[in-house]
Design a protein around this motif. Structure first.
Motif, PDB file in Angstrom:
ATOM      1  N   THR A  70       0.836  -1.210   0.000  1.00 37.46           N
ATOM      2  CA  THR A  70       0.000   0.000   0.000  1.00 37.46           C
ATOM      3  C   THR A  70       0.866   1.253   0.000  1.00 37.46           C
ATOM      4  OG1 THR A  70      -1.723  -1.194   1.214  1.00 37.46           O
ATOM      5  CG2 THR A  70      -1.837   1.207   1.237  1.00 37.46           C
ATOM      6  N   VAL A  71       1.920   1.244   0.817  1.00 40.41           N
ATOM      7  CA  VAL A  71       2.840   2.387   0.867  1.00 40.41           C
ATOM      8  C   VAL A  71       3.490   2.594  -0.508  1.00 40.41           C
ATOM      9  CG1 VAL A  71       4.956   3.280   1.914  1.00 40.41           C
ATOM     10  CG2 VAL A  71       3.255   2.109   3.334  1.00 40.41           C
ATOM     11  N   LEU A  72       3.905   1.496  -1.148  1.00 35.46           N
ATOM     12  CA  LEU A  72       4.516   1.601  -2.479  1.00 35.46           C
ATOM     13  C   LEU A  72       3.512   2.127  -3.504  1.00 35.46           C
ATOM     14  CD1 LEU A  72       6.570  -1.736  -2.664  1.00 35.46           C
ATOM     15  CD2 LEU A  72       7.372   0.533  -2.016  1.00 35.46           C
ATOM     16  N   ALA A  73       2.278   1.618  -3.427  1.00 35.39           N
ATOM     17  CA  ALA A  73       1.247   2.070  -4.372  1.00 35.39           C
ATOM     18  C   ALA A  73       0.908   3.542  -4.167  1.00 35.39           C
ATOM     19  CB  ALA A  73      -0.006   1.205  -4.228  1.00 35.39           C
ATOM     20  N   LEU A  74       0.877   3.986  -2.929  1.00 36.96           N
ATOM     21  CA  LEU A  74       0.641   5.405  -2.656  1.00 36.96           C
ATOM     22  C   LEU A  74       1.751   6.259  -3.256  1.00 36.96           C
ATOM     23  CD1 LEU A  74      -0.553   5.138   1.054  1.00 36.96           C
ATOM     24  CD2 LEU A  74      -1.895   6.107  -0.830  1.00 36.96           C
ATOM     25  N   SER A  75       2.980   5.759  -3.172  1.00 39.72           N
ATOM     26  CA  SER A  75       4.098   6.536  -3.719  1.00 39.72           C
ATOM     27  C   SER A  75       3.973   6.704  -5.228  1.00 39.72           C
ATOM     28  CB  SER A  75       5.438   5.872  -3.374  1.00 39.72           C
ATOM     29  OG  SER A  75       5.731   4.772  -4.215  1.00 39.72           O
ATOM     30  N   GLU A  76       3.349   5.735  -5.891  1.00 38.33           N
ATOM     31  CA  GLU A  76       3.148   5.857  -7.340  1.00 38.33           C
ATOM     32  C   GLU A  76       2.174   6.985  -7.670  1.00 38.33           C
ATOM     33  OE1 GLU A  76       3.846   1.673  -9.459  1.00 38.33           O
ATOM     34  OE2 GLU A  76       2.146   1.623  -8.094  1.00 38.33           O
ATOM     35  N   LEU A  77       1.337   7.348  -6.709  1.00 39.78           N
ATOM     36  CA  LEU A  77       0.429   8.490  -6.886  1.00 39.78           C
ATOM     37  C   LEU A  77       1.049   9.777  -6.348  1.00 39.78           C
ATOM     38  CD1 LEU A  77      -3.020   6.927  -5.861  1.00 39.78           C
ATOM     39  CD2 LEU A  77      -1.979   7.086  -8.129  1.00 39.78           C
ATOM     40  N   GLY A  78       2.308   9.684  -5.922  1.00 36.66           N
ATOM     41  CA  GLY A  78       2.976  10.871  -5.381  1.00 36.66           C
ATOM     42  C   GLY A  78       2.608  11.169  -3.948  1.00 36.66           C
ATOM     43  N   LEU A  79       2.026  10.178  -3.241  1.00 37.10           N
ATOM     44  CA  LEU A  79       1.557  10.390  -1.874  1.00 37.10           C
ATOM     45  C   LEU A  79       2.489   9.709  -0.874  1.00 37.10           C
ATOM     46  CD1 LEU A  79      -2.255   9.752  -2.465  1.00 37.10           C
ATOM     47  CD2 LEU A  79      -1.111  11.948  -2.186  1.00 37.10           C
ATOM     48  N   GLY A  80       2.829  10.421   0.181  1.00 34.82           N
ATOM     49  CA  GLY A  80       3.665   9.867   1.237  1.00 34.82           C
ATOM     50  C   GLY A  80       2.842   9.514   2.460  1.00 34.82           C
ATOM     51  N   VAL A  81       3.461   8.821   3.391  1.00 37.93           N
ATOM     52  CA  VAL A  81       2.812   8.431   4.650  1.00 37.93           C
ATOM     53  C   VAL A  81       3.490   9.177   5.781  1.00 37.93           C
ATOM     54  CG1 VAL A  81       2.284   6.529   6.208  1.00 37.93           C
ATOM     55  CG2 VAL A  81       2.195   6.169   3.733  1.00 37.93           C
ATOM     56  N   ALA A  82       2.716  10.004   6.489  1.00 39.05           N
ATOM     57  CA  ALA A  82       3.272  10.796   7.593  1.00 39.05           C
ATOM     58  C   ALA A  82       3.439   9.951   8.848  1.00 39.05           C
ATOM     59  CB  ALA A  82       2.372  11.990   7.885  1.00 39.05           C
ATOM     60  N   ARG A  83       2.521   9.020   9.065  1.00 34.38           N
ATOM     61  CA  ARG A  83       2.573   8.203  10.276  1.00 34.38           C
ATOM     62  C   ARG A  83       1.858   6.886  10.036  1.00 34.38           C
ATOM     63  NH1 ARG A  83      -0.516   8.177  15.399  1.00 34.38           N
ATOM     64  NH2 ARG A  83      -1.922   9.732  14.482  1.00 34.38           N
ATOM     65  N   THR A  84       2.446   5.812  10.539  1.00 33.07           N
ATOM     66  CA  THR A  84       1.844   4.483  10.435  1.00 33.07           C
ATOM     67  C   THR A  84       1.637   3.918  11.823  1.00 33.07           C
ATOM     68  OG1 THR A  84       2.983   4.066   8.337  1.00 33.07           O
ATOM     69  CG2 THR A  84       2.059   2.162   9.476  1.00 33.07           C
ATOM     70  N   GLN A  85       0.429   3.504  12.115  1.00 35.15           N
ATOM     71  CA  GLN A  85       0.126   2.829  13.378  1.00 35.15           C
ATOM     72  C   GLN A  85       0.026   1.330  13.121  1.00 35.15           C
ATOM     73  OE1 GLN A  85      -3.394   5.643  13.932  1.00 35.15           O
ATOM     74  NE2 GLN A  85      -2.901   5.145  16.072  1.00 35.15           N
ATOM     75  N   HIS A  86       0.847   0.544  13.826  1.00 32.42           N
ATOM     76  CA  HIS A  86       0.759  -0.910  13.781  1.00 32.42           C
ATOM     77  C   HIS A  86      -0.105  -1.382  14.940  1.00 32.42           C
ATOM     78  CE1 HIS A  86       4.586  -2.100  11.312  1.00 32.42           C
ATOM     79  NE2 HIS A  86       3.850  -1.208  10.695  1.00 32.42           N
ATOM     80  N   PHE A  87      -0.990  -2.297  14.684  1.00 36.90           N
ATOM     81  CA  PHE A  87      -1.848  -2.826  15.738  1.00 36.90           C
ATOM     82  C   PHE A  87      -1.537  -4.315  15.938  1.00 36.90           C
ATOM     83  CE2 PHE A  87      -4.776   0.446  13.715  1.00 36.90           C
ATOM     84  CZ  PHE A  87      -4.384   1.450  14.583  1.00 36.90           C
ATOM     85  N   ASP A  88      -0.394  -4.578  16.560  1.00 31.27           N
ATOM     86  CA  ASP A  88      -0.035  -5.962  16.845  1.00 31.27           C
ATOM     87  C   ASP A  88      -0.726  -6.459  18.107  1.00 31.27           C
ATOM     88  OD1 ASP A  88       1.933  -6.602  14.738  1.00 31.27           O
ATOM     89  OD2 ASP A  88       2.993  -4.905  15.592  1.00 31.27           O
ATOM     90  N   ARG A  89      -0.809  -5.578  19.084  1.00 30.84           N
ATOM     91  CA  ARG A  89      -1.486  -5.909  20.338  1.00 30.84           C
ATOM     92  C   ARG A  89      -2.292  -4.693  20.771  1.00 30.84           C
ATOM     93  NH1 ARG A  89       3.688  -7.859  20.957  1.00 30.84           N
ATOM     94  NH2 ARG A  89       3.890 -10.137  21.159  1.00 30.84           N
ATOM     95  N   GLY A  90      -3.348  -4.929  21.499  1.00 34.01           N
ATOM     96  CA  GLY A  90      -4.154  -3.820  21.978  1.00 34.01           C
ATOM     97  C   GLY A  90      -4.749  -2.983  20.871  1.00 34.01           C
ATOM     98  N   ALA A  91      -5.250  -3.654  19.832  1.00 33.92           N
ATOM     99  CA  ALA A  91      -5.814  -2.944  18.693  1.00 33.92           C
ATOM    100  C   ALA A  91      -7.068  -2.186  19.093  1.00 33.92           C
ATOM    101  CB  ALA A  91      -6.140  -3.925  17.569  1.00 33.92           C
ATOM    102  N   PRO A  92      -7.330  -1.049  18.445  1.00 37.18           N
ATOM    103  CA  PRO A  92      -8.574  -0.324  18.726  1.00 37.18           C
ATOM    104  C   PRO A  92      -9.772  -1.058  18.153  1.00 37.18           C
ATOM    105  CG  PRO A  92      -7.441   0.646  16.853  1.00 37.18           C
ATOM    106  CD  PRO A  92      -6.523  -0.418  17.393  1.00 37.18           C
ATOM    107  N   ALA A  93     -10.931  -0.539  18.428  1.00 35.82           N
ATOM    108  CA  ALA A  93     -12.144  -1.130  17.852  1.00 35.82           C
ATOM    109  C   ALA A  93     -12.060  -1.059  16.328  1.00 35.82           C
ATOM    110  CB  ALA A  93     -13.372  -0.381  18.356  1.00 35.82           C
TER     111      ALA A  93
END
Length: 337
Positions: A70-93
């Motif tokens: 997804t990050v790579l595909a966004l870059s093809e549209l010229g879009l960057g990712v400012a912040r990524t949240q990983h939900f390995d444990r304690g995921a939100p609803a």
């Protein structure tokens, strides 16, 4: 600066990101665009291999690969990712009932296309025999593996043959378990009239002829399984060692033991894309890793220290020129939820 992704742009992103790999081509990742314009990666637990992957590690590994795609595909549209949240444990609803939150991407300033992004079209899983790599390709492969900690190449032909035969034995033992056999059959696309060719592993990718496909359906059916095993039909249909021995190498992919499967999945995708750039494709050997004693022995023989976990074993090689397998993918409309 925060960027809000629009629904049409998400469709373009998912069209590309869905090319990421997953065990048995189960495609567990789903995408959701919330009211704030952020992108959620969700896991569909109904796509988990409940017998082969009881703890969901491989499902989350696949979602990690989908996240990086997804990050790579966004870059093809010229879009960057400012912040990524990983939900390995304690995921939100979950924003979508029944699905498990994996990650959330907050988009930011524009970026240049990532150099690996175009390689998503060139990466695939090759299940048949490999062509011989030329000396330049073999040297490039060796140099590439030395660049990355946690990658080990098995190049000795005798050891490749031994691992190939052990993998066949491990697979046949697993197929001797009725629950595993049923799950394996569920994800093979063996030509039943009502089977949609959008996921799983097609018979053509396994090198099965029309007759072989009919025999495979019979051999994997609960009633015929004991007779198929006694006649060694299952072995003849699903043994892989002869094709495995055509591989240039067997690649061991290890990551730190405490690393999350999401982070490991992101690195997993990168290594597979880099392999495709070198002209190589991979074919996983999950049956060996399903046996803890075998996995420990392989890790020990390869010199992978105790702080690392062996994530994947791959046969890697150069597919015959002009041959590519069918790429089965769920439609974008089913993946955006």
């Amino acid at each position: 600066m925060t960027v809000r992704l629009k629904p049409k742009a998400l469709e373009r992103v998912v069209e590309r990101a869905r090319l990421s790999p997953s065990p048995m081509n189960t495609q567990p990742a789903r995408w959701h665009l919330d009211a704030e314009g952020t992108v959620w990666i969700l896991a569909d637990p109904s796509r988990r291999l409940s017998i082969a992957d009881p703890r969901g590690f491989d499902m989350r590994l696949a979602c990690g690969a989908a996240l990086e795609a997804t990050v790579l595909a966004l870059s093809e549209l010229g879009l960057g990712v400012a912040r990524t949240q990983h939900f390995d444990r304690g995921a939100p609803a979950s924003p979508v009932p029944g699905l498990e939150p994996v990650a959330r991407l907050h988009l930011g300033e524009s970026t240049a296309p990532h150099p690996l992004a175009p390689l998503m079209d060139r990466r695939f899983t090759w299940h048949d025999g490999f062509a011989r790599a030329n000396p330049d390709q073999a040297r490039d492969l060796f140099d590439w593996a030395r660049l990355h900690e946690g990658l080990v190449l098995v190049l000795d032909r005798a050891e490749i043959g031994r691992l190939a035969e052990r993998n066949d034995g491990a697979l046949l033992r697993l197929l001797g378990e009725p629950d595993y056999r049923a799950e394996f059959r569920r994800w093979l696309r063996l030509g039943a009239p009502d089977e949609p060719l959008v996921d799983g592993i097609p018979a053509s990718a396994l090198g099965l002829s029309r007759l072989g496909t009919r025999l495979a359906r019979l051999a994997l059916s609960p009633r015929a399984a004991p007779l198929a095993d006694a006649l060694r039909l299952t072995e003849r249909l699903f043994a892989e060692s002869q094709r495995s021995e055509t591989a240039t190498a067997i690649l061991l992919f290890a990551r730190p033991s405490l690393e999350s499967p999401l982070a490991a999945g992101r690195a997993w995708l990168y290594r597979l894309l880099e392999l495709a750039d070198l002209g190589f494709q991979a074919w996983p050997m999950p049956a060996l890793l399903a046996q803890p004693e075998a996995a420990s022995e392989i890790r020990r023989n390869a010199g992978i220290h105790d702080g690392n976990r062996l994530i994947s074993l791959f046969r890697i090689g150069v597919p015959p020129r002009g041959r590519t397998p069918p790429r089965l993918r769920l439609p974008v409309a089913r993946l955006i939820v």
